[in-house]
Design an enzyme around this catalytic site. Structure first.
Site, PDB file in Angstrom:
ATOM      1  N   GLU A 112      35.380  37.963  38.344  1.00 38.80           N
ATOM      2  CA  GLU A 112      34.810  38.103  37.004  1.00 38.80           C
ATOM      3  C   GLU A 112      35.917  37.994  35.954  1.00 38.80           C
ATOM      4  OE1 GLU A 112      32.054  41.404  34.636  1.00 38.80           O
ATOM      5  OE2 GLU A 112      33.510  42.086  36.128  1.00 38.80           O
ATOM      6  N   LYS A 145      25.187  38.085  33.956  1.00 36.14           N
ATOM      7  CA  LYS A 145      25.288  39.475  34.404  1.00 36.14           C
ATOM      8  C   LYS A 145      24.110  40.268  33.853  1.00 36.14           C
ATOM      9  CE  LYS A 145      28.842  43.134  34.599  1.00 36.14           C
ATOM     10  NZ  LYS A 145      30.222  43.473  34.149  1.00 36.14           N
ATOM     11  N   CYS A 181      29.977  42.477  39.430  1.00 33.43           N
ATOM     12  CA  CYS A 181      30.637  43.760  39.204  1.00 33.43           C
ATOM     13  C   CYS A 181      29.647  44.917  39.039  1.00 33.43           C
ATOM     14  CB  CYS A 181      31.578  43.637  37.999  1.00 33.43           C
ATOM     15  SG  CYS A 181      32.886  44.896  37.934  1.00 33.43           S
TER      16      CYS A 181
END
Length: 286
Positions: free
Chosen positions: A44, A119, A153
């Site tokens: 990321e 995300k 993440c």
């Protein structure tokens, strides 16, 4: 069926041109190619390294400038995927749509296609410091080695979304990550193990290492790549197929055997996916 995966512990440091960025990426790509990798995962926010280039007058670039590199980024990795015949999950890159910023994972196929997954869960820093928006859709990506999901993440810390990914047929969750301290790193690492156990899937994880002294909120990085398995025979007892050296610039590689997943789902010491109490809580397969 097996697939060979390489994960990149990407070293962030100040650069002076896009060409420097491209050369560093090519080094990792060629390393993975030499290991015979079919899939490669970058972390990321690794493209924030481009902000260290500056604007030519001694001033640093900001997160709002990063979408300006999108076309170069896409062309670079599209060519890498075509040249190597690998699937490349080129970490995340910040793109702009409708005047809003999205932290978006990109999957580059060998045939030139590009898949995108924004995300879904964003951190307070992303909201308050970088003014980013949450992704509003989730998809599973078909590959010639089966179905995969891209969860970035913080996403891996939410069990519901991985349940949905497994219900839609994903056997491998690719998780590009970027954490700045031990606390953040272990949150992502421990929940990756939990998701692998709960859903009997592989989780492929990696993070940034190094430092960008001139880029806000990227000055500290704490990272390690790992391929995480269910905790059951015939997998390693600790559920770690391979992992890198903490905070080192390196690539680690391993083979993921999908048949072993199917085996433990049917005849494992525990069968966590099959034993869900869908009479008491949501059945994501419906």
């Amino acid at each position: 069926m097996k697939l060979r995966v390489s994960v990149v512990q990407y070293h962030l440091h100040t650069i002076h041109s896009f060409e420097e960025f491209a050369a560093q990426c090519e080094h990792y790509i060629k390393t993975a190619e030499e290991f015979g990798a079919e899939f490669v995962l970058f972390p990321e926010f690794f493209t924030t390294q481009l902000l260290s280039i500056g604007n030519g007058t001694g001033q640093s670039l900001t997160i709002n400038d990063l979408p300006g590199f999108t076309e170069q980024y896409k062309e670079l990795f599209k060519n890498f995927a075509k040249q190597t015949n690998m699937h490349i999950i080129a970490g995340t890159h910040v793109i702009e749509k409708g005047g809003k910023l999205y932290n978006t994972a990109h999957l580059f196929y060998p045939d030139g296609r590009i898949g995108e997954q924004a995300k879904l869960h964003i951190t307070p820093t992303e909201v308050h410091e970088w003014n980013m928006e949450k992704g509003d859709g989730f998809q599973i990506f078909e590959t010639d080695k089966g179905k995969i999901a891209l969860l970035t993440c913080y996403d891996i810390e939410f069990p519901e979304i991985v349940r949905i990914a497994k219900a839609k047929g994903a056997d491998v969750i690719f998780c590009p990550s970027c954490t700045d301290d031990r606390h953040g790193f272990h949150r992502v690492r421990y929940t990756s193990h939990a998701r692998a156990v709960e859903n009997q899937v592989y989780v492929v994880l990696t993070g940034t290492v190094g430092s960008l002294p001139t880029v806000d909120f990227m000055r500290a990085n704490f990272g390690q790549g790992a391929i995480i398995t269910p905790n059951d025979i015939p997998f390693p007892p600790k559920g770690i197929l391979v992992e890198g050296e903490m905070n080192n610039d390196m690539v680690v590689t391993a083979d993921l055997d999908l048949e072993l997943l199917y085996e433990v789902r049917e005849r494992g010491s525990v069968t966590t996916w099959r034993d869900r109490r869908t009479d008491l809580y949501t059945d994501w397969e419906e």
